[in-house]
Write a protein that holds these residues in place. Structure first.
Motif, short mmCIF file in Angstrom:
data_model
loop_
_atom_site.label_atom_id
_atom_site.label_comp_id
_atom_site.label_asym_id
_atom_site.label_seq_id
_atom_site.Cartn_x
_atom_site.Cartn_y
_atom_site.Cartn_z
N VAL A 11 -9.91 -5.59 -4.19
CA VAL A 11 -8.48 -5.79 -3.19
C VAL A 11 -8.62 -5.52 -1.82
CG1 VAL A 11 -6.27 -4.79 -3.03
CG2 VAL A 11 -7.18 -5.01 -5.26
N VAL A 12 -9.52 -4.67 -1.25
CA VAL A 12 -9.76 -4.29 -0.06
C VAL A 12 -10.38 -5.64 0.66
CG1 VAL A 12 -11.12 -2.93 1.64
CG2 VAL A 12 -9.80 -1.80 -0.09
N VAL A 13 -11.46 -6.15 -0.04
CA VAL A 13 -12.23 -7.18 0.43
C VAL A 13 -11.09 -8.54 0.55
CG1 VAL A 13 -14.04 -9.08 0.02
CG2 VAL A 13 -14.35 -6.68 -0.27
N VAL A 14 -10.32 -8.65 -0.50
CA VAL A 14 -9.20 -9.89 -0.38
C VAL A 14 -8.46 -9.73 0.79
CG1 VAL A 14 -7.37 -11.04 -1.66
CG2 VAL A 14 -9.55 -10.39 -2.61
N LEU A 15 -8.00 -8.40 0.78
CA LEU A 15 -7.01 -8.14 2.20
C LEU A 15 -7.63 -8.43 3.28
CD1 LEU A 15 -5.09 -5.17 0.73
CD2 LEU A 15 -4.07 -7.08 0.89
N MET A 16 -8.91 -7.90 3.50
CA MET A 16 -9.57 -8.10 4.81
C MET A 16 -9.68 -9.67 5.21
SD MET A 16 -12.21 -5.13 4.84
CE MET A 16 -13.10 -5.65 6.28
N LEU A 17 -10.11 -10.45 4.26
CA LEU A 17 -10.22 -11.75 4.23
C LEU A 17 -9.11 -12.41 4.58
CD1 LEU A 17 -12.63 -12.66 1.39
CD2 LEU A 17 -13.45 -12.62 3.98
N GLY A 18 -7.86 -12.20 3.94
CA GLY A 18 -6.47 -12.66 4.22
C GLY A 18 -6.12 -12.32 5.48
#
Length: 648
Positions: A602-609
């Motif tokens: 989730v953290v990685v997805v949020l950072m990419l977004g």
């Protein structure tokens, strides 16, 4: 250098007037060590022996029949194998660990063949010193009973219960009440816990007050002796053994009960009618194979030759000492006589020897003791020397003159690295040279302790109990397929909850230090009031990154808890470990087992977004701000005017 002296007490002719009035008293002057220089009078006698307690308190008819059966047969009853701790010369004594009560309360007691009563400080004692362990708390033991007043003992002022009173020649004393409780002998013991009478100390003075050990374990002859009580109950044969560690080693072993004598053990007759102490028939002493030129009767004066485990050194009558010293000095070549380490003592010391104990025989002669039956017990140099504390390679004689007293007293130094068997049933004492730190291996005896007694702890219904280990420390083996998720234990404390709550953090830190874990792994589960104290439940968890303990860590924690070997500062009051439990790892749901992975994703997805949105926002902003500006119309410009002065 302070010296523990023999455990014999003073008798005065003026006190003999009271002899008959004391014969029915449970208070007696008991053998006890004193501190004194070797030239002062070392041997003094007790006024009376401890009178017999009401036998119904100690032995039943069935027990007496079994005792007679054991004494008349070759059958070996179970024995209590116990470790010895401390060091003879640095501490002046050896101690063993004894557990008293339910749940067990642990004590370090001086093993003393010259004393006839076992006693520990009582919680009610206001005149007891600072010792190794917390005081005994009768109220915390569900199996404790006071010994009620009867015609065979000295009673308290209210005539309710029996008391004891021991006074010693070095001006120390111990007094208190007599109680009866379950006594346990540790995990090495084959002998199950037994009920026994002991002293619950209410006052102590002198050396007893200042010593580190908690109290005395009386191994002498007398109904209050722990040996006599076990024999009279018919649970052990009439014998016990001590094995003191060697020079610079310390420790050792003790056996209550009979054991098969090893091949090569030599024996001397021991006459119980000769004196109340354990004696042997010493007839001759040889130095370097040469007999001392003295009359054999010199070793037969007064009490004869007495063994006392509570005495540090050996003391010979004047004639024997002079001959021994002369013979030793005649055999020393290349050594120089020097002053002793302590100017208060007239020690006979020599320098120039090897520092290694194994090399001492190259510089010092062998000494032989010849018994009345012709058997010989040979002494190594470590059995009559002690190390000079201020001069490397220097040693001093640990055998002194016994003043003008004709008794020969043999203390612990004589039997270092020697298994000594006090075969009371056959009136003899055996000696066998050995390495006491390796005694069980040399005797080919398994070191496997008995199962953990229920009173020492327990395991939860979901857990699996650890089993005893054959060797090494800690003494518990956890099956390879058992994973210890966490460990809980209850602690009973004399401190009230209101006083202990503000100090929970300090208490958990002390527990963590004792168990060898981090403070974060020790957590409080529950704290309840028990009237005058508290009951605290703790949990020990593995490291945050682990689901269960490593085997070595779990074994260490279990060993410390099961043997009640957790030592906390006295500021936390008197405390006891009530029970402990081993719990398996808690089952985790899919989410509990994978939540870290999910969170990271989730953290990685949020950072990419956020990163993509940031790029889009910057581009959009640049597009909106890239506009051509027209020059300002000159007609719209207004000239700046000066400030006008203020007109009054």
């Amino acid at each position: 250098m302070a010296r523990r002296r023999l455990r014999f007490a003073v008798v005065s002719t003026t006190l003999l007037l009271f002899l008959f009035s004391l014969l029915l008293s449970a208070s007696a002057i008991d053998p006890k060590s004193i501190l004194r220089p070797p030239h002062s009078r070392p041997l003094v006698l007790p006024l009376v022996l401890s009178p017999r307690l009401n036998s119904s308190r100690i032995v039943s008819d069935d027990g007496d029949k079994l005792r007679r059966h054991l004494q008349g047969s070759p059958y070996l009853a179970p024995n209590a194998r116990m470790g010895l701790y401390d060091d003879l010369l640095s501490n002046g004594y050896y101690t063993t660990r004894l557990l008293i009560g339910t749940p067990p309360q642990e004590f370090a007691l001086i093993v003393d063949t010259g004393s006839t009563v076992t006693y520990v400080p009582c919680s009610s004692c206001e005149q007891c010193g600072k010792h190794q362990d917390p005081k005994f708390q009768p109220d915390l033991s569900s199996t404790y009973d006071p010994v009620k007043c009867n015609p065979d003992c000295t009673c308290d002022a209210e005539n309710v219960q029996c008391t004891y009173d021991r006074q010693y020649a070095e001006m120390s004393s111990s007094s208190g009440i007599l109680g009866e409780d379950i006594v346990s002998f540790g995990n090495l013991s084959q002998l199950k816990p037994q009920r026994a009478v002991f002293g619950c100390e209410n006052a102590e003075t002198g050396d007893l007050y200042s010593q580190h050990a908690d109290g005395i374990m009386g191994l002498g002859r007398g109904d209050l002796s722990i040996v006599d009580q076990l024999v009279n109950k018919g649970v052990i044969n009439d014998s016990f053994s001590l094995c003191y560690g060697g020079m610079d080693v310390g420790g050792g072993a003790m056996v209550l009960g009979q054991m098969s004598p090893p091949s090569g053990m030599v024996f001397s007759n021991s006459d119980p009618e000769r004196s109340p102490y354990y004696n042997i028939e010493l007839k001759e002493m040889h130095v370097a194979g040469k007999k001392l030129p003295i009359n054999p009767s010199v070793f037969d004066g007064k009490h004869g030759t007495v063994l006392d485990s509570g005495t540090t050194y050996a003391y010979l009558p004047e004639a024997a000492f002079v001959a021994f010293k002369r013979a030793i000095m005649k055999e020393l070549h290349g050594l120089k006589q020097i002053r002793g380490p302590d100017p208060n003592y007239n020690d006979v010391c020599f320098s120039g020897a090897e520092s290694r104990v194994s090399e001492l025989s190259k510089a010092f002669p062998a000494v032989d003791m010849i018994f009345g039956n012709g058997q010989k017990y040979s002494l190594s140099p470590e059995n009559y020397l002690f190390r000079h504390s201020k001069a490397p390679g220097a040693y001093c004689l640990g055998i002194f003159q016994n003043g003008k007293d004709p008794t020969t007293l043999l203390g612990g130094i004589i039997v270092r690295n020697t298994l000594v068997t006090y075969d009371r049933g056959n009136s003899k004492v055996g000696f066998w040279k050995t390495n006491c730190s390796e005694l069980w291996d040399r005797l080919h005896i398994s070191d496997t302790p008995s199962a953990i007694p229920p009173s020492s702890g327990g395991v939860s219904t979901d857990g699996i109990p650890p089993v005893s280990a054959p060797n090494g420390s800690p003494r518990f083996v956890i099956p390879g397929d058992l994973q210890v998720g966490f460990i809980t234990f209850d602690m009973s404390s004399s401190v009230e909850t209101s006083d202990i709550e503000p100090r929970i953090s300090d208490l958990s830190g002390s527990i963590a230090q004792e168990l060898g874990v981090n403070s974060s792994q020790v957590r409080l589960l529950n704290l309840t009031s028990t009237g005058n104290g508290s009951l605290i439940r703790w949990a020990i968890y593995p490291e945050p990154s682990a689901q269960y303990f490593p085997q070595a860590t779990a074994k260490h924690i279990i060993s410390r808890l099961a043997e009640h070997n957790v030592r906390l500062p006295e500021t936390f009051g008197n405390y006891q470990l009530v029970k402990w439990n081993v719990q398996p790892p808690m089952k985790r749901s899919w989410w509990q087992g994978h939540y870290l992975v999910v969170v990271m994703a989730v953290v990685v997805v949020l950072m990419l977004g956020l990163s993509a949105y940031g790029i889009w926002f910057v581009r959009k902003w640049r597009q909106q701000t890239n506009i051509s500006y027209k020059p300002v119309d000159s007609d719209a410009v207004v000239s700046e005017q000066e400030l006008q002065p203020i007109v009054n």
